[in-house]
Scaffold this motif. Structure first.
Motif, PDB file in Angstrom:
ATOM      1  N   ALA A 149       0.850  -1.199   0.000  1.00  0.00           N
ATOM      2  CA  ALA A 149       0.000   0.000   0.000  1.00  0.00           C
ATOM      3  C   ALA A 149       0.880   1.241   0.000  1.00  0.00           C
ATOM      4  CB  ALA A 149      -0.910  -0.003   1.216  1.00  0.00           C
ATOM      5  N   ASP A 150       0.506   2.229  -0.818  1.00  0.00           N
ATOM      6  CA  ASP A 150       1.265   3.481  -0.860  1.00  0.00           C
ATOM      7  C   ASP A 150       0.322   4.648  -0.565  1.00  0.00           C
ATOM      8  OD1 ASP A 150      -0.201   3.908  -3.201  1.00  0.00           O
ATOM      9  OD2 ASP A 150       1.460   3.330  -4.521  1.00  0.00           O
ATOM     10  N   ASP A 151       0.890   5.847  -0.562  1.00  0.00           N
ATOM     11  CA  ASP A 151       0.094   7.024  -0.206  1.00  0.00           C
ATOM     12  C   ASP A 151      -1.058   7.258  -1.196  1.00  0.00           C
ATOM     13  OD1 ASP A 151       1.671   7.460   1.979  1.00  0.00           O
ATOM     14  OD2 ASP A 151       2.927   9.002   1.027  1.00  0.00           O
ATOM     15  N   ALA A 152      -0.823   6.989  -2.462  1.00  0.00           N
ATOM     16  CA  ALA A 152      -1.876   7.196  -3.460  1.00  0.00           C
ATOM     17  C   ALA A 152      -3.058   6.259  -3.199  1.00  0.00           C
ATOM     18  CB  ALA A 152      -1.320   6.973  -4.864  1.00  0.00           C
ATOM     19  N   MET A 153      -2.755   5.011  -2.857  1.00  0.00           N
ATOM     20  CA  MET A 153      -3.815   4.052  -2.538  1.00  0.00           C
ATOM     21  C   MET A 153      -4.579   4.488  -1.296  1.00  0.00           C
ATOM     22  SD  MET A 153      -2.008   0.347  -3.139  1.00  0.00           S
ATOM     23  CE  MET A 153      -1.122  -0.035  -4.655  1.00  0.00           C
ATOM     24  N   ARG A 154      -3.822   4.887  -0.300  1.00  0.00           N
ATOM     25  CA  ARG A 154      -4.481   5.309   0.939  1.00  0.00           C
ATOM     26  C   ARG A 154      -5.349   6.548   0.710  1.00  0.00           C
ATOM     27  NH1 ARG A 154       0.240   2.872   3.272  1.00  0.00           N
ATOM     28  NH2 ARG A 154       1.580   4.645   2.715  1.00  0.00           N
ATOM     29  N   ALA A 155      -4.911   7.464  -0.162  1.00  0.00           N
ATOM     30  CA  ALA A 155      -5.702   8.663  -0.460  1.00  0.00           C
ATOM     31  C   ALA A 155      -7.010   8.287  -1.168  1.00  0.00           C
ATOM     32  CB  ALA A 155      -4.885   9.625  -1.322  1.00  0.00           C
ATOM     33  N   ASP A 156      -6.924   7.331  -2.108  1.00  0.00           N
ATOM     34  CA  ASP A 156      -8.141   6.876  -2.793  1.00  0.00           C
ATOM     35  C   ASP A 156      -9.099   6.219  -1.806  1.00  0.00           C
ATOM     36  OD1 ASP A 156      -7.446   7.748  -5.329  1.00  0.00           O
ATOM     37  OD2 ASP A 156      -6.441   5.873  -5.872  1.00  0.00           O
ATOM     38  N   TYR A 157      -8.562   5.403  -0.943  1.00  0.00           N
ATOM     39  CA  TYR A 157      -9.392   4.690   0.023  1.00  0.00           C
ATOM     40  C   TYR A 157     -10.064   5.670   0.994  1.00  0.00           C
ATOM     41  CZ  TYR A 157     -10.777   1.231   3.525  1.00  0.00           C
ATOM     42  OH  TYR A 157     -11.489   0.448   4.395  1.00  0.00           O
ATOM     43  N   GLU A 158      -9.295   6.654   1.450  1.00  0.00           N
ATOM     44  CA  GLU A 158      -9.861   7.652   2.359  1.00  0.00           C
ATOM     45  C   GLU A 158     -10.954   8.464   1.666  1.00  0.00           C
ATOM     46  OE1 GLU A 158      -8.397  11.453   5.118  1.00  0.00           O
ATOM     47  OE2 GLU A 158      -6.933  10.222   4.043  1.00  0.00           O
ATOM     48  N   ARG A 159     -10.740   8.770   0.400  1.00  0.00           N
ATOM     49  CA  ARG A 159     -11.754   9.526  -0.342  1.00  0.00           C
ATOM     50  C   ARG A 159     -13.036   8.704  -0.484  1.00  0.00           C
ATOM     51  NH1 ARG A 159     -10.753  12.497  -6.209  1.00  0.00           N
ATOM     52  NH2 ARG A 159     -12.812  13.506  -6.354  1.00  0.00           N
ATOM     53  N   ALA A 160     -12.892   7.418  -0.738  1.00  0.00           N
ATOM     54  CA  ALA A 160     -14.067   6.556  -0.866  1.00  0.00           C
ATOM     55  C   ALA A 160     -14.812   6.446   0.464  1.00  0.00           C
ATOM     56  CB  ALA A 160     -13.651   5.181  -1.369  1.00  0.00           C
ATOM     57  N   LEU A 161     -14.060   6.274   1.553  1.00  0.00           N
ATOM     58  CA  LEU A 161     -14.695   6.195   2.879  1.00  0.00           C
ATOM     59  C   LEU A 161     -15.419   7.490   3.220  1.00  0.00           C
ATOM     60  CD1 LEU A 161     -12.099   4.353   5.164  1.00  0.00           C
ATOM     61  CD2 LEU A 161     -14.356   3.541   4.454  1.00  0.00           C
ATOM     62  N   ASP A 162     -14.769   8.598   2.942  1.00  0.00           N
ATOM     63  CA  ASP A 162     -15.397   9.894   3.222  1.00  0.00           C
ATOM     64  C   ASP A 162     -16.692  10.065   2.415  1.00  0.00           C
ATOM     65  OD1 ASP A 162     -13.389  10.524   4.979  1.00  0.00           O
ATOM     66  OD2 ASP A 162     -12.283  11.823   3.588  1.00  0.00           O
ATOM     67  N   ALA A 163     -16.642   9.625   1.175  1.00  0.00           N
ATOM     68  CA  ALA A 163     -17.836   9.741   0.327  1.00  0.00           C
ATOM     69  C   ALA A 163     -18.975   8.885   0.876  1.00  0.00           C
ATOM     70  CB  ALA A 163     -17.501   9.319  -1.100  1.00  0.00           C
ATOM     71  N   ARG A 200     -17.360   6.060  -5.833  1.00  0.00           N
ATOM     72  CA  ARG A 200     -17.160   4.868  -6.667  1.00  0.00           C
ATOM     73  C   ARG A 200     -15.961   5.041  -7.593  1.00  0.00           C
ATOM     74  NH1 ARG A 200     -23.038   3.978  -7.310  1.00  0.00           N
ATOM     75  NH2 ARG A 200     -23.560   2.149  -6.060  1.00  0.00           N
ATOM     76  N   PHE A 201     -15.769   6.257  -8.089  1.00  0.00           N
ATOM     77  CA  PHE A 201     -14.611   6.476  -8.944  1.00  0.00           C
ATOM     78  C   PHE A 201     -13.316   6.326  -8.144  1.00  0.00           C
ATOM     79  CE2 PHE A 201     -11.462   9.345 -10.943  1.00  0.00           C
ATOM     80  CZ  PHE A 201     -11.325   8.665 -12.153  1.00  0.00           C
ATOM     81  N   ALA A 202     -13.322   6.793  -6.905  1.00  0.00           N
ATOM     82  CA  ALA A 202     -12.135   6.613  -6.058  1.00  0.00           C
ATOM     83  C   ALA A 202     -11.848   5.131  -5.856  1.00  0.00           C
ATOM     84  CB  ALA A 202     -12.348   7.311  -4.715  1.00  0.00           C
TER      85      ALA A 202
END
Length: 452
Positions: A240-254, A282-284
């Motif tokens: 896992a890298d920062d980009a993955m974690r950012a996508d995951y956080e964005r999805a959770l927030d959504a 969903r896009f995240a």
């Protein structure tokens, strides 16, 4: 009635003038005795319905007056012209609109055929097409024109030109004014009660629409949450890298934001923000899945038209709804395969009073739901010719369910704009004239050029 008498007098004057012109031009090669458009335009500036002296067999004076009164009473910029079958059609709508100089919807019955054009600020091109299609093929002119006007008055925006209202009154006595004032005063309480009753009914309808939407949106949010669970991503997992974690956080927030927004909705148009948030989440997730699998990142595309729960689309595919026109719609990979194989796509259906139906055949409340998924002006093209698209093309829709879904119409009408208008609204893109094929009425298809 003074207005009816005035219209009759004007027509009586036009008939002998037209007869004289016909006599003068008879036998002259290339001469045409058709009523000049400037005459027709002048009539339309004073009255919403014009029947050419050579077309009185198509619509009687009494029927024309009744149609005119209906339009006047509704205070809408709807114009109707009834012309003989041999009337020149080259650039007819555009030139008539130029001569009249008033923003509005123009319907023309030419012999046995009928078509219409409108300023896009009054009614969208698709809205006009829907009106024409609904009455196309009707043999009885009176029934056809009445159906067209009835549908138009429910759809068109703006108000009638002042000339109609100014000419509708005549002399009014002081006694009549006093009597009218007394009646209005006596009926004030009743009118107030009626307004309150209508407001309560409107609020009840809005609540009922929101409850229907709540079921559908809750299903969307639940499906999105299940996608999050199936992904089974852990921010601290190997690789896992920062980009993955950012996508995951964005999805959770959504996901959390969508639930909060839905809990706070008070009217159907509030749902648009919810589905916008779900679509973003969903896009995240799609980006996160691509990163984990080492695939190229997906481009930002709208969700699958047939069911946004399918996730972001992968391509546009040509699709024709039953009884509708073909159009390009965004599709997921599975639906693209189904269409390519000649099978039906997996369509999102919702409950209606007629059973389960595709969302685009359901009630008007699904406009905000779809608008959140298909923003950026995409929605009108996707919903062309559908029940929901027709509803969203009416001026009343924005008041009930919000605006800003795309070019469904602007709804400012009745103003005197002269020749300052979008001629594309009145030519329809047909060759050298309004009706295609060199200006013939019907363009080979029998319907003023075969639609838009």
């Amino acid at each position: 009635m003074k207005v009816a008498w005035t219209r009759t007098w004007i027509r009586l004057l036009i008939v002998p003038v037209a007869a004289v012109l016909a006599a003068l031009t008879a036998g002259v090669p290339g001469a045409h005795a058709a009523t000049d458009l400037s005459v027709i335009a002048q009539e339309l500036r004073e009255d919403p319905v014009y029947v050419d002296p050579a077309a009185t067999d198509i619509l009687s004076e009494a029927d024309a007056d009744a149609l005119s009164d209906k339009i006047r009473d509704a205070d809408k910029p709807v114009f109707v012209a009834v012309l003989p079958a041999d009337y020149p059609t080259q650039d007819l709508f555009r030139n008539l609109r130029t001569e009249t100089g008033v923003t509005g919807l123009y319907g023309v019955r030419l012999g046995d055929e009928f078509d219409a054009r409108a300023d896009s600020s009054v009614l969208s091109r698709q809205g006009v097409d829907n009106l024409v299609t609904a009455v196309q093929g009707a043999g009885d002119p009176k029934a056809q024109l009445n159906d067209f006007v009835d549908d138009a008055l429910r759809s068109v925006g703006g108000s009638a030109p002042n000339g109609w209202r100014d000419g509708a009154g005549g002399d009014v006595s002081t006694t009549a004014l006093i009597t009218t004032g007394a009646v209005l005063a006596a009926g004030g309480a009743g009118a107030y009660a009626l307004v309150r009753r209508n407001r309560r009914r409107h609020e009840q309808e809005q609540r009922a629409a929101l409850e229907k939407l709540r079921v559908v949106v809750d299903e969307d949010i639940t499906a999105f949450g299940e996608e999050l669970d199936r992904l089974d991503f852990h921010p601290a997992e190997p690789g896992a890298d920062d980009a993955m974690r950012a996508d995951y956080e964005r999805a959770l927030d959504a996901y959390e934001r969508a639930k909060e927004l839905m809990a706070a909705t008070a009217k159907p148009e509030d749902v648009r923000a919810v589905t916008e948030t779900v679509e973003d989440g969903r896009f995240a997730l799609a980006r996160l899945a691509a990163r984990r699998a080492g695939r190229p990142l997906p481009e930002r595309r709208p969700p699958c038209f047939f069911d946004p729960r399918h996730g972001p689309s992968v391509a546009d595919a040509r699709w024709t709804p039953p009884g509708g026109a073909a159009r390009e719609v965004p599709v997921c990979a599975a639906d693209r395969t189904r269409l390519a194989e000649g099978r039906d796509p997996a369509v999102r259906e919702v409950d209606t009073e007629y059973g389960r139906r595709p969302y685009w055949e359901a009630g008007p409340a699904y406009g905000p739901w779809a608008g959140g998924y298909f923003g950026g002006g995409l929605l009108p093209g996707l919903l062309v010719g559908t029940m929901l698209g027709s509803m969203m093309a009416t001026p009343a829709y924005a008041a009930d369910y919000g605006a800003g879904y795309g070019d469904f119409g602007g709804y400012e009408g009745g103003d005197v704009s002269g020749a300052d208008f979008d001629t594309g609204d009145f030519t329809g893109g047909f060759g050298g004239g309004d009706f295609g094929g060199g200006g013939d009425f019907g363009g080979g298809g029998g319907d003023f050029g075969g639609g838009f």
